[in-house]
Design a protein around this motif. Structure first.
Motif, PDB file in Angstrom:
ATOM      1  N   VAL A 266       1.113  -1.348  -0.116  1.00  0.00           N
ATOM      2  CA  VAL A 266       0.196   0.505  -0.035  1.00  0.00           C
ATOM      3  C   VAL A 266       0.765   1.045  -0.198  1.00  0.00           C
ATOM      4  O   VAL A 266       2.051   1.415   0.253  1.00  0.00           O
ATOM      5  CB  VAL A 266      -0.943   0.329   1.169  1.00  0.00           C
ATOM      6  N   GLY A 267       0.685   1.930  -1.319  1.00  0.00           N
ATOM      7  CA  GLY A 267       1.544   3.839  -0.845  1.00  0.00           C
ATOM      8  C   GLY A 267       0.854   5.031  -0.091  1.00  0.00           C
ATOM      9  O   GLY A 267      -0.115   4.741   0.426  1.00  0.00           O
ATOM     10  N   ALA A 268       2.368   5.659   0.065  1.00  0.00           N
ATOM     11  CA  ALA A 268       1.553   6.761   1.343  1.00  0.00           C
ATOM     12  C   ALA A 268       2.257   7.578   1.022  1.00  0.00           C
ATOM     13  O   ALA A 268       2.791   7.983   1.081  1.00  0.00           O
ATOM     14  CB  ALA A 268       1.876   6.253   2.749  1.00  0.00           C
ATOM     15  N   PHE A 269       1.975   8.706  -1.096  1.00  0.00           N
ATOM     16  CA  PHE A 269       2.722   8.773  -1.721  1.00  0.00           C
ATOM     17  C   PHE A 269       3.022  10.161  -1.352  1.00  0.00           C
ATOM     18  O   PHE A 269       3.876  10.679  -1.390  1.00  0.00           O
ATOM     19  CB  PHE A 269       2.216   8.414  -2.955  1.00  0.00           C
ATOM     20  N   MET A 270       2.543  10.875  -0.282  1.00  0.00           N
ATOM     21  CA  MET A 270       3.510  12.003   0.597  1.00  0.00           C
ATOM     22  C   MET A 270       3.791  11.929   1.570  1.00  0.00           C
ATOM     23  O   MET A 270       3.565  13.159   2.392  1.00  0.00           O
ATOM     24  CB  MET A 270       1.587  13.215   0.801  1.00  0.00           C
ATOM     25  N   SER A 271       4.483  10.893   2.011  1.00  0.00           N
ATOM     26  CA  SER A 271       5.044  10.180   3.498  1.00  0.00           C
ATOM     27  C   SER A 271       6.322  11.313   3.221  1.00  0.00           C
ATOM     28  O   SER A 271       6.294  11.274   1.789  1.00  0.00           O
ATOM     29  CB  SER A 271       5.011   9.452   3.680  1.00  0.00           C
ATOM     30  N   ASP A 272       7.386  11.347   4.275  1.00  0.00           N
ATOM     31  CA  ASP A 272       8.835  11.521   4.546  1.00  0.00           C
ATOM     32  C   ASP A 272       8.418  12.665   3.279  1.00  0.00           C
ATOM     33  O   ASP A 272       9.474  12.727   2.639  1.00  0.00           O
ATOM     34  CB  ASP A 272       9.372  10.985   3.579  1.00  0.00           C
ATOM     35  N   GLY A 273       7.909  14.146   3.222  1.00  0.00           N
ATOM     36  CA  GLY A 273       7.869  14.951   3.468  1.00  0.00           C
ATOM     37  C   GLY A 273       7.608  15.824   1.478  1.00  0.00           C
ATOM     38  O   GLY A 273       7.872  16.070   0.313  1.00  0.00           O
ATOM     39  N   GLY A 274       6.588  14.501   1.093  1.00  0.00           N
ATOM     40  CA  GLY A 274       6.372  14.450  -0.265  1.00  0.00           C
ATOM     41  C   GLY A 274       6.930  13.107  -0.503  1.00  0.00           C
ATOM     42  O   GLY A 274       6.866  12.961  -1.859  1.00  0.00           O
ATOM     43  N   LYS A 275       8.106  12.785  -0.387  1.00  0.00           N
ATOM     44  CA  LYS A 275       9.477  11.372  -0.836  1.00  0.00           C
ATOM     45  C   LYS A 275       8.613  10.506  -1.726  1.00  0.00           C
ATOM     46  O   LYS A 275       8.509   9.583  -2.569  1.00  0.00           O
ATOM     47  CB  LYS A 275      10.500  11.323  -0.332  1.00  0.00           C
ATOM     48  N   GLY A 276       7.344  10.080  -0.117  1.00  0.00           N
ATOM     49  CA  GLY A 276       6.332   8.805  -0.565  1.00  0.00           C
ATOM     50  C   GLY A 276       7.355   7.493  -0.460  1.00  0.00           C
ATOM     51  O   GLY A 276       8.664   8.237   0.194  1.00  0.00           O
ATOM     52  N   ALA A 277       6.140   6.465   0.468  1.00  0.00           N
ATOM     53  CA  ALA A 277       6.731   5.555   0.513  1.00  0.00           C
ATOM     54  C   ALA A 277       5.579   4.634   0.451  1.00  0.00           C
ATOM     55  O   ALA A 277       4.765   4.181  -0.376  1.00  0.00           O
ATOM     56  CB  ALA A 277       6.656   5.182   2.298  1.00  0.00           C
ATOM     57  N   ILE A 278       6.099   3.581   0.673  1.00  0.00           N
ATOM     58  CA  ILE A 278       5.512   1.493   0.280  1.00  0.00           C
ATOM     59  C   ILE A 278       4.978   1.283   1.911  1.00  0.00           C
ATOM     60  O   ILE A 278       6.364   1.055   1.996  1.00  0.00           O
ATOM     61  CB  ILE A 278       6.030   0.985  -0.798  1.00  0.00           C
ATOM     62  N   TRP A 279       3.889   0.775   2.432  1.00  0.00           N
ATOM     63  CA  TRP A 279       3.635   0.151   3.371  1.00  0.00           C
ATOM     64  C   TRP A 279       3.488  -1.418   2.843  1.00  0.00           C
ATOM     65  O   TRP A 279       3.362  -1.534   2.057  1.00  0.00           O
ATOM     66  CB  TRP A 279       2.973   0.048   4.134  1.00  0.00           C
ATOM     67  N   ILE A 280       4.344  -2.418   3.358  1.00  0.00           N
ATOM     68  CA  ILE A 280       3.976  -3.907   2.856  1.00  0.00           C
ATOM     69  C   ILE A 280       3.567  -4.527   4.314  1.00  0.00           C
ATOM     70  O   ILE A 280       3.919  -4.413   4.772  1.00  0.00           O
ATOM     71  CB  ILE A 280       5.011  -4.835   2.632  1.00  0.00           C
ATOM     72  N   LEU A 281       2.434  -5.216   4.285  1.00  0.00           N
ATOM     73  CA  LEU A 281       1.055  -5.184   5.301  1.00  0.00           C
ATOM     74  C   LEU A 281       0.941  -7.173   5.149  1.00  0.00           C
ATOM     75  O   LEU A 281       0.745  -7.175   4.580  1.00  0.00           O
ATOM     76  CB  LEU A 281      -0.024  -4.454   5.676  1.00  0.00           C
ATOM     77  N   SER A 282       1.148  -7.394   6.391  1.00  0.00           N
ATOM     78  CA  SER A 282       0.773  -8.839   6.946  1.00  0.00           C
ATOM     79  C   SER A 282      -0.503  -9.135   6.912  1.00  0.00           C
ATOM     80  O   SER A 282      -0.582  -8.320   8.514  1.00  0.00           O
ATOM     81  CB  SER A 282       1.807  -9.292   7.194  1.00  0.00           C
ATOM     82  N   LEU A 283      -1.340  -9.336   6.218  1.00  0.00           N
ATOM     83  CA  LEU A 283      -2.428  -9.417   7.278  1.00  0.00           C
ATOM     84  C   LEU A 283      -3.340 -10.645   7.548  1.00  0.00           C
ATOM     85  O   LEU A 283      -2.646 -12.179   6.999  1.00  0.00           O
ATOM     86  CB  LEU A 283      -3.970  -9.149   5.799  1.00  0.00           C
ATOM     87  N   ASP A 284      -4.594 -10.439   8.860  1.00  0.00           N
ATOM     88  CA  ASP A 284      -4.495 -11.625   9.272  1.00  0.00           C
ATOM     89  C   ASP A 284      -5.604 -12.630   8.443  1.00  0.00           C
ATOM     90  O   ASP A 284      -6.261 -11.884   7.662  1.00  0.00           O
ATOM     91  CB  ASP A 284      -5.533 -11.497  10.458  1.00  0.00           C
ATOM     92  N   PRO A 285      -5.112 -14.409   8.051  1.00  0.00           N
ATOM     93  CA  PRO A 285      -6.429 -14.974   7.652  1.00  0.00           C
ATOM     94  C   PRO A 285      -7.841 -14.962   7.987  1.00  0.00           C
ATOM     95  O   PRO A 285      -8.401 -15.254   6.692  1.00  0.00           O
ATOM     96  CB  PRO A 285      -5.180 -15.821   6.997  1.00  0.00           C
ATOM     97  N   MET A 286      -7.787 -14.235   8.877  1.00  0.00           N
ATOM     98  CA  MET A 286      -9.093 -14.568   8.873  1.00  0.00           C
ATOM     99  C   MET A 286      -9.654 -13.878   9.259  1.00  0.00           C
ATOM    100  O   MET A 286     -11.151 -13.182   8.749  1.00  0.00           O
ATOM    101  CB  MET A 286      -9.609 -15.301  10.719  1.00  0.00           C
ATOM    102  N   THR A 287      -9.291 -12.062  10.057  1.00  0.00           N
ATOM    103  CA  THR A 287      -9.952 -10.752   9.624  1.00  0.00           C
ATOM    104  C   THR A 287      -9.433 -10.262   9.317  1.00  0.00           C
ATOM    105  O   THR A 287     -10.112  -8.981   9.440  1.00  0.00           O
ATOM    106  CB  THR A 287      -9.449 -10.470  11.504  1.00  0.00           C
ATOM    107  N   PHE A 288      -8.418  -9.814   8.430  1.00  0.00           N
ATOM    108  CA  PHE A 288      -7.301  -9.210   7.260  1.00  0.00           C
ATOM    109  C   PHE A 288      -7.372  -7.981   8.061  1.00  0.00           C
ATOM    110  O   PHE A 288      -6.656  -7.153   7.642  1.00  0.00           O
ATOM    111  CB  PHE A 288      -8.456  -9.053   6.251  1.00  0.00           C
ATOM    112  N   ASN A 289      -6.911  -7.573   9.266  1.00  0.00           N
ATOM    113  CA  ASN A 289      -6.054  -7.272   9.671  1.00  0.00           C
ATOM    114  C   ASN A 289      -4.804  -7.197   9.093  1.00  0.00           C
ATOM    115  O   ASN A 289      -4.347  -8.153   9.372  1.00  0.00           O
ATOM    116  CB  ASN A 289      -6.840  -6.941  11.639  1.00  0.00           C
ATOM    117  N   VAL A 290      -4.080  -6.194  10.228  1.00  0.00           N
ATOM    118  CA  VAL A 290      -2.946  -5.980   9.961  1.00  0.00           C
ATOM    119  C   VAL A 290      -1.654  -6.864  10.684  1.00  0.00           C
ATOM    120  O   VAL A 290      -1.912  -6.326  12.171  1.00  0.00           O
ATOM    121  CB  VAL A 290      -2.043  -4.606   9.693  1.00  0.00           C
TER     122      VAL A 290
END
Length: 601
Positions: A266-290
């Motif tokens: 998932v991207g966060a394209f305005m983070s770090d002063g606009g440089k941008g970032a990508i988050w790699i999330l691992s999701l619970d196989p039942m609840t799909f929470n992080v």
């Protein structure tokens, strides 16, 4: 002997050496041309207007018209049919060479869409192919319209000519980006992620995503929505105000680390002063929470490129890394899926292939723009191109084992452009022992033999192979210890290395591939029965076999299913455990490949 014949003879000799010595082969996906799809280009004719934002979002749909070729949906969220910026989408029927066969517009005035769209509705802001939702054997699509005046997510059931059969309006779903993520909950329907980078959950413009599941009537199951933000879905700390988490697309990567949880980028394209970032999330196989997460940005978790911090023409700052992305499969042969993203505000726009490690960090990257990457792209600096503002995975459009990836640019001074990039699997054959290529003409080098030092940045092997693609170099010397990369022409000779370098043959080099018939013995191959209910037979007229002979099975979207060796004239391939549909079988014998489209009934 003529010079060209000498080069060809040298290639033949070294190929023979590679086969006889059972040399190591590294398969890297590299550039194989592109098609520019825009008004009047690539076969696309649609009378677009300046500012329509064609290619604002796009996705592969599947084969809508039944001609055996994958088709696309492309959004134009600022089209003015019915009202200013009401929006539109195009169902684009493709030829397998990447050009457009024809298209069907869907808007308030066209395509049988009986919906009243208001000014600034932005229908087509997000689009996604969702498979066959209504079980009529025709793929369907999802389209978002995020305007607060008429906010909705539409599930559109298509006719085979691309017009609207009927649609379901899911009101009050915010989606400034839309991504199909496969069947996450196992109910037989492709699920969606709606991106809302302007969400104020937890703070101003921190952003959020919502995982959406649908019932048999194509309605969102509201009580099953999973929202992930700074304060929901288990994300926890890490997001700041104005990060714009969610971006315009997400990418489902699968279980990268083998721990039973699926990873989503998932991207966060305005983070770090606009440089941008990508988050790699691992999701619970039942609840799909992080359950865990990892951030990728400049200088963090293996990504070491420098991202821009300039003020942009639209008043924002920075590169906007992570604005769009797609999962691209394994592009460097290490068994781990890779990610394509971009920094659309950096220069005229940069795309990045991020080669991932099993721990979700970045192993290395390659950059694609008008200067790098081997595609010879040409951008118009006056159109504010913004290459990589939208990205989607197409798959094996040609049916030959290559893959296609769409990368869009939406210059405010133009109508919008989509670049369909083809990537082909290329083998780099390692020569036995420590050797290097000497003599000949140097096409690229980051190493000074006289000074015995690097003259520019160290390169990874993946980055070095892209230099071979860019320069069309048949011979590559790479040193895994210091990152030196030297690309030579066909006049170079193989010489023992005292510096522990390794010599490779680039078997995608133009003179090698164009003379392929002279390099191998006959490799005619046949597949039957086709269609089949369970098993197919791959029959060959080729013997003897080598350890490099193999076949690979792909889904129609280019997903690699499995690979196995070929060691007999008849090979049985069991498709019993695979669902009905189309598949691509690629047989490789003595370095030559032949692709078959297989239909399982």
């Amino acid at each position: 002997m003529k010079p060209n014949c000498t080069k060809l003879f040298t290639l033949i000799v070294f190929l023979a050496i590679a086969i006889l010595s059972q040399a190591q082969i590294s398969t890297q996906f590299g550039p194989d041309g592109f098609v520019r799809i825009a008004e009047g280009s690539g076969g696309f004719i649609a009378d677009l207007d300046t500012g329509d934002r064609f290619s604002r979002d796009h996705d592969v749909i599947g084969d809508v018209n039944g001609d055996g070729v994958l088709d696309l949906i492309i959004g134009a969220r600022s089209d003015d049919d019915g009202a200013t910026d009401a929006g539109a989408v195009y169902i684009v029927f493709m030829n397998n060479d990447g050009t457009v066969q024809s298209n069907q517009k869907i808007s308030a005035l066209d395509g049988g869409f009986k919906e009243t769209l208001v000014e600034g509705n932005f229908f087509g802001y997000g689009v996604a192919g969702i498979g066959d939702y209504d079980n009529d054997n025709i793929p369907d699509v999802a389209v978002s319209a995020p305007s607060s005046a008429n906010r909705a997510l539409y599930i559109i059931h298509l006719n085979s000519n691309g017009t609207v059969k009927n649609y379901v309006k899911n009101s009050n779903i915010i989606a400034q980006g839309l991504s199909a993520i496969g069947d996450l909950n196992g109910d037989g329907k492709i699920d969606l992620v709606a991106c809302d980078p302007n969400s104020d959950l937890g703070g101003t413009d921190r952003g959020a995503i919502s995982i959406l599941f649908f019932d048999e009537a194509s309605q969102v199951i509201t009580h099953n929505i999973v929202t992930i933000s700074s304060t929901t879905g288990g994300f926890g700390n890490g997001l700041m105000n104005n990060d714009r988490f969610g971006g315009r697309e997400v990418a489902m990567l699968g279980d990268i680390d083998g721990d039973g949880t699926k990873e989503m980028a998932v991207g966060a394209f305005m983070s770090d002063g606009g440089k941008g970032a990508i988050w790699i999330l691992s999701l619970d196989p039942m609840t799909f929470n992080v359950v865990s997460k990892l951030k990728i940005t400049e200088g963090l978790n293996g990504f070491n490129d420098t991202l821009a911090t300039d003020t942009n023409s639209n008043g924002t700052s920075g590169a906007h890394f992570g604005h769009a992305m797609c999962a691209a499969g394994d592009l460097n042969g290490d068994g781990i899926p890779d990610l394509v993203s971009g920094a659309n505000q950096q220069g005229l726009g940069d795309a990045y292939i991020l080669y991932l490690n099993s721990d979700k960090t970045v192993k290395t990257y390659t950059k694609i723009d008008e200067l790098e990457g081997g595609f010879d792209l040409e951008f118009n600096p006056n159109s504010q191109e913004r290459f990589s503002r939208s990205i989607s995975f197409v798959g094996d459009l040609r049916g030959d084992g290559t893959i296609a990836i769409n990368i869009g640019g939406i210059g405010q001074a133009g109508t919008g452009t989509l670049y369909l990039l083809f990537f082909k699997p290329c083998e780099f054959t390692e020569q036995a022992d420590f050797n290097h290529w000497s003599g000949g003409n140097t096409l690229f080098s980051n190493w000074s033999h006289n000074a015995q030092m690097l003259t520019s940045d160290t390169l990874t092997f993946e980055q070095c192979t892209f230099k071979a693609f860019e320069t069309d170099a048949p011979y590559v010397t790479y040193n895994f210890n210091d990152g030196r990369c030297i690309c030579k022409d066909g006049n170079a000779t193989l010489t023992p290395s005292s510096e522990l370098s390794t010599a490779f043959i680039n078997e995608c080099h133009s003179s090698f591939s164009t003379n392929n018939d002279e390099l191998t013995i006959d490799s005619d191959a046949f597949v039957y029965p086709n269609p089949t209910h369970s098993e197919i037979i791959l029959e060959l007229k080729q013997t003897p076999f080598t350890e490099q002979d193999r076949f690979s099975l792909y889904s129609i979207l280019g997903q690699h299913l499995y690979t196995s060796s070929i060691d007999s004239l008849q090979t049985k391939i069991n498709l019993t455990d695979y669902p009905s549909g189309s598949y691509i079988l690629v047989a490789t014998i003595n370095g030559r490949s032949k692709a078959f489209k297989v239909l399982k009934e």
